[in-house]
Design a protein around this motif. Sequence first.
Motif, PDB file in Angstrom:
ATOM      1  N   LYS A  48     -12.248   1.928  -3.630  1.00 23.35           N
ATOM      2  CA  LYS A  48     -11.891   0.040  -4.510  1.00 23.35           C
ATOM      3  C   LYS A  48     -10.613  -0.142  -3.181  1.00 23.35           C
ATOM      4  N   HIS A 106      -2.013   1.429   0.563  1.00 23.17           N
ATOM      5  CA  HIS A 106      -0.795   0.387   0.880  1.00 23.17           C
ATOM      6  C   HIS A 106      -1.660  -0.858  -0.372  1.00 23.17           C
ATOM      7  N   GLY A 107      -1.275  -1.940  -0.381  1.00 18.86           N
ATOM      8  CA  GLY A 107      -1.285  -2.644  -0.967  1.00 18.86           C
ATOM      9  C   GLY A 107      -2.307  -3.724  -0.486  1.00 18.86           C
ATOM     10  N   THR A 108      -1.980  -4.898  -1.065  1.00 19.77           N
ATOM     11  CA  THR A 108      -3.021  -6.069  -0.499  1.00 19.77           C
ATOM     12  C   THR A 108      -3.180  -6.907   0.988  1.00 19.77           C
ATOM     13  N   VAL A 109      -1.900  -6.374   1.293  1.00 21.24           N
ATOM     14  CA  VAL A 109      -0.971  -6.872   2.554  1.00 21.24           C
ATOM     15  C   VAL A 109      -0.913  -8.643   2.167  1.00 21.24           C
ATOM     16  N   THR A 110       0.239  -9.080   1.656  1.00 21.09           N
ATOM     17  CA  THR A 110       0.171 -10.652   1.441  1.00 21.09           C
ATOM     18  C   THR A 110      -0.025 -10.858   2.735  1.00 21.09           C
ATOM     19  N   ILE A 170       2.256   3.380   6.474  1.00 21.27           N
ATOM     20  CA  ILE A 170       1.251   3.452   4.841  1.00 21.27           C
ATOM     21  C   ILE A 170       0.116   2.832   5.235  1.00 21.27           C
ATOM     22  N   ALA A 171      -0.138   2.546   6.365  1.00 24.08           N
ATOM     23  CA  ALA A 171      -2.109   2.071   6.236  1.00 24.08           C
ATOM     24  C   ALA A 171      -2.620   3.289   7.702  1.00 24.08           C
ATOM     25  N   HIS A 175       0.398 -10.550   5.913  1.00 21.12           N
ATOM     26  CA  HIS A 175      -0.633 -10.596   6.695  1.00 21.12           C
ATOM     27  C   HIS A 175      -1.832 -11.830   5.845  1.00 21.12           C
ATOM     28  N   ARG A 209       3.713 -13.917  -8.677  1.00 19.60           N
ATOM     29  CA  ARG A 209       1.840 -14.670  -9.208  1.00 19.60           C
ATOM     30  C   ARG A 209       1.399 -14.838  -9.930  1.00 19.60           C
ATOM     31  N   ASN A 223      -3.655  -3.251  10.045  1.00 20.65           N
ATOM     32  CA  ASN A 223      -4.810  -1.767  10.155  1.00 20.65           C
ATOM     33  C   ASN A 223      -5.553  -1.587   9.037  1.00 20.65           C
ATOM     34  N   ASP A 232       1.627  -2.156  12.355  1.00 16.47           N
ATOM     35  CA  ASP A 232       2.130  -0.530  12.203  1.00 16.47           C
ATOM     36  C   ASP A 232       2.090   0.520  12.736  1.00 16.47           C
ATOM     37  N   ALA A 292      -2.922  -8.770  13.182  1.00 20.70           N
ATOM     38  CA  ALA A 292      -2.439  -7.258  13.255  1.00 20.70           C
ATOM     39  C   ALA A 292      -2.624  -6.169  12.344  1.00 20.70           C
ATOM     40  N   ASN A 302      -5.374  -0.043 -11.104  1.00 24.17           N
ATOM     41  CA  ASN A 302      -5.463   1.144 -11.136  1.00 24.17           C
ATOM     42  C   ASN A 302      -4.133   2.157 -12.582  1.00 24.17           C
ATOM     43  N   THR A 330      -5.622  -4.321  -4.838  1.00 23.46           N
ATOM     44  CA  THR A 330      -5.535  -5.096  -5.745  1.00 23.46           C
ATOM     45  C   THR A 330      -3.945  -5.980  -5.653  1.00 23.46           C
TER      46      THR A 330
HETATM   47  P1  NAP Z   1       1.490  -3.748   1.157  1.00 24.34           P
HETATM   48  O1  NAP Z   1       0.361  -4.836   0.234  1.00 24.34           O
HETATM   49  O2  NAP Z   1       1.072  -2.613   1.165  1.00 24.34           O
HETATM   50  O3  NAP Z   1       2.614  -3.926   2.089  1.00 24.34           O
HETATM   51  C1  NAP Z   1       4.008  -4.311   2.479  1.00 24.34           C
HETATM   52  C2  NAP Z   1       3.687  -3.682   3.524  1.00 24.34           C
HETATM   53  O4  NAP Z   1       3.522  -2.783   3.961  1.00 24.34           O
HETATM   54  C3  NAP Z   1       2.961  -5.453   4.819  1.00 24.34           C
HETATM   55  O5  NAP Z   1       3.703  -6.164   4.788  1.00 24.34           O
HETATM   56  C4  NAP Z   1       3.411  -4.596   6.122  1.00 24.34           C
HETATM   57  O6  NAP Z   1       4.380  -4.805   6.929  1.00 24.34           O
HETATM   58  C5  NAP Z   1       2.872  -2.962   5.532  1.00 24.34           C
HETATM   59  N1  NAP Z   1       1.039  -2.526   6.276  1.00 24.34           N
HETATM   60  C6  NAP Z   1       0.936  -2.180   4.603  1.00 24.34           C
HETATM   61  N2  NAP Z   1      -0.693  -1.591   4.816  1.00 24.34           N
HETATM   62  C7  NAP Z   1      -0.654  -2.787   6.535  1.00 24.34           C
HETATM   63  C8  NAP Z   1      -1.582  -2.460   7.110  1.00 24.34           C
HETATM   64  N3  NAP Z   1      -3.201  -2.413   6.478  1.00 24.34           N
HETATM   65  N4  NAP Z   1      -1.824  -2.924   7.975  1.00 24.34           N
HETATM   66  C9  NAP Z   1      -0.255  -3.278   8.768  1.00 24.34           C
HETATM   67  N5  NAP Z   1       0.333  -3.230   7.788  1.00 24.34           N
HETATM   68  C10 NAP Z   1       0.726  -3.119   6.278  1.00 24.34           C
HETATM   69  O7  NAP Z   1       2.640  -3.737  -0.356  1.00 24.34           O
HETATM   70  P2  NAP Z   1       2.811  -4.751  -0.886  1.00 24.34           P
HETATM   71  O8  NAP Z   1       3.198  -5.534  -0.098  1.00 24.34           O
HETATM   72  O9  NAP Z   1       4.394  -4.242  -1.977  1.00 24.34           O
HETATM   73  O10 NAP Z   1       2.826  -5.431  -2.414  1.00 24.34           O
HETATM   74  C11 NAP Z   1       1.138  -6.975  -1.887  1.00 24.34           C
HETATM   75  C12 NAP Z   1       0.475  -6.503  -3.197  1.00 24.34           C
HETATM   76  O11 NAP Z   1      -0.264  -5.336  -3.568  1.00 24.34           O
HETATM   77  C13 NAP Z   1       1.003  -6.887  -4.601  1.00 24.34           C
HETATM   78  O12 NAP Z   1       0.386  -7.970  -5.327  1.00 24.34           O
HETATM   79  C14 NAP Z   1       0.977  -5.414  -5.242  1.00 24.34           C
HETATM   80  O13 NAP Z   1       0.383  -5.111  -6.657  1.00 24.34           O
HETATM   81  C15 NAP Z   1      -0.254  -4.697  -4.325  1.00 24.34           C
HETATM   82  N6  NAP Z   1      -0.404  -2.930  -3.967  1.00 24.34           N
HETATM   83  C16 NAP Z   1      -1.872  -3.123  -4.568  1.00 24.34           C
HETATM   84  C17 NAP Z   1      -1.719  -1.371  -4.704  1.00 24.34           C
HETATM   85  C18 NAP Z   1      -3.631  -0.918  -4.845  1.00 24.34           C
HETATM   86  O14 NAP Z   1      -4.280  -1.816  -5.308  1.00 24.34           O
HETATM   87  N7  NAP Z   1      -3.200   0.510  -4.816  1.00 24.34           N
HETATM   88  C19 NAP Z   1      -0.794  -0.660  -4.131  1.00 24.34           C
HETATM   89  C20 NAP Z   1       0.194  -1.287  -3.635  1.00 24.34           C
HETATM   90  C21 NAP Z   1       0.603  -2.927  -3.525  1.00 24.34           C
HETATM   91  P3  NAP Z   1       4.847  -6.118   7.668  1.00 24.34           P
HETATM   92  O15 NAP Z   1       4.368  -7.114   6.912  1.00 24.34           O
HETATM   93  O16 NAP Z   1       5.720  -5.705   8.145  1.00 24.34           O
HETATM   94  O17 NAP Z   1       3.823  -5.935   8.701  1.00 24.34           O
END
Ligand code: NAP
Length: 400
Positions: free
Chosen positions: A72, A307-311, A287-288, A313, A82, A326, A373, A324, A97, A75
């Motif tokens: 998966k 981690h999540g969808t990294v909005t 987390i990545a 980025h 949102r 990960n 990261d 950049a 999830n 998402t």
């Molecule tokens: P996130 O997407 O994990 O990102 C949080 C921060 O962590 C990012 O802003 C980034 O930091 C860093 N990061 C996370 N993954 C990275 C990667 N692959 N490479 C580099 N940096 C990374 O969490 P969020 O911003 O709280 O949530 C965004 C969306 O994701 C939300 O809509 C949430 O519902 C969804 N979400 C989905 C899942 C899932 O599907 N399992 C889990 C968690 C969240 P920097 O900005 O400092 O670069």
Amino acid sequence: MSKIQMTTPIVEMDGDEMTRVLWKMIKEKLLLPFIDLKTEYYDLGLLNRNATEDEVTKDAAYAALKYGVAVKCATITPNRQRMEEYPELTKMWRSPNGTIRGIMGGTVFREPITAPFLQPAVRKWTKPITIARHAYGDIYSAVDFKTEEPVECKMVFTSERGTQREYLVKKTDGPAVFLGQHNLTGSIENFAKACFMYSWDTKQSLKLAAKDTILKQYDTEFIEVFNKEYEKNWKARFEKEGIRFGYTLIDSAAASLMTSDGGYVLALKNYDGDVLSDLVSAAFGSIAMMTSVLVNPEGKYEFEAAHGTVTDHYYRYLKGEKPATNPTATIFAWTGALRKRGELDKNYELMTFAEKLERANLQVLADGFVSEDLIPALEPDFEYRVTSAEEIIDKIAERL
Ligand code: NAP
Ligand code: MG
């Protein structure tokens, strides 16, 4: 070159934002050139969940139960913000999830990806530590309340046949707070099954931690359920692999987290798992570099990045930047699924490919091509250049 063949499809759940962009690159550059990839595709992107009234998520979860292995993409879980960002949404759809776990059941295992160039906050950690959190009950579905005047608080149990049991919690003479919580033996049994399955799968010892010295009925139930499952189904298999199962008090388990070199699975109650899984993942670096696997008691698997969808980025990507990001945890979600599919189908080529892809990924990072990261987690004299997800994926493809 002839491509690796597959007999059974993997259930593929596509997702949102930056991780959806990575998903496509990973498939096109790292998988399709080498594998005759068979997947049953479900688009769990927010707009398609909305268009299908979230039926697509349920269909995907049932497909995972049918085929046994799913991968998966991250998402969006919609919240109020949102709803404004996507005015076409007809409802604040549930967390995919949550829906998937509701249908598949099971336990989520979060395992860090370790590498020599990464320095965890705890220097001794050279091997991953996997936290298994029992995501049912306890304080998360408890009744709590506050009283102002003196009270006598009792718990009363009425059985179906009408017999009653009564326990005095406390007689108070001033303001106080109270809590009533529960767990289900059936849920603990499923947790135990998933933990043994995962430990045996990954050939790591399993530790259960709780506080039976204080909660002589409640926490002892966890120990008894685990012991029973171990004796019945796993003892011989564990001994054959040279791995162990044991119980420790939670405080001593927390202390030995800091002094061990890792390489084991720690099974925890809901709250302990909530706290320690975030602590362990932060201390491992990024987390990545964390994967997440849902294992259900029948041995069906769903792999994803933690981690999540990294909005942020994604919005930079839409403006034409090459962020950049990960891709490692998303790539390892795929390799986890490919390896498991290979194991179940006795498809050794597929298993070997998963191994090679993981190695190529870590080698590219070790060569110094890293994402943003990782910077705080790198060894002090490590030489590196920060680069885009696309370049990292291209370099991995070259290596492959
Ligand atoms: P996130 O997407 O994990 O990102 C949080 C921060 O962590 C990012 O802003 C980034 O930091 C860093 N990061 C996370 N993954 C990275 C990667 N692959 N490479 C580099 N940096 C990374 O969490 P969020 O911003 O709280 O949530 C965004 C969306 O994701 C939300 O809509 C949430 O519902 C969804 N979400 C989905 C899942 C899932 O599907 N399992 C889990 C968690 C969240 P920097 O900005 O400092 O670069
Ligand atoms: Mg938490």
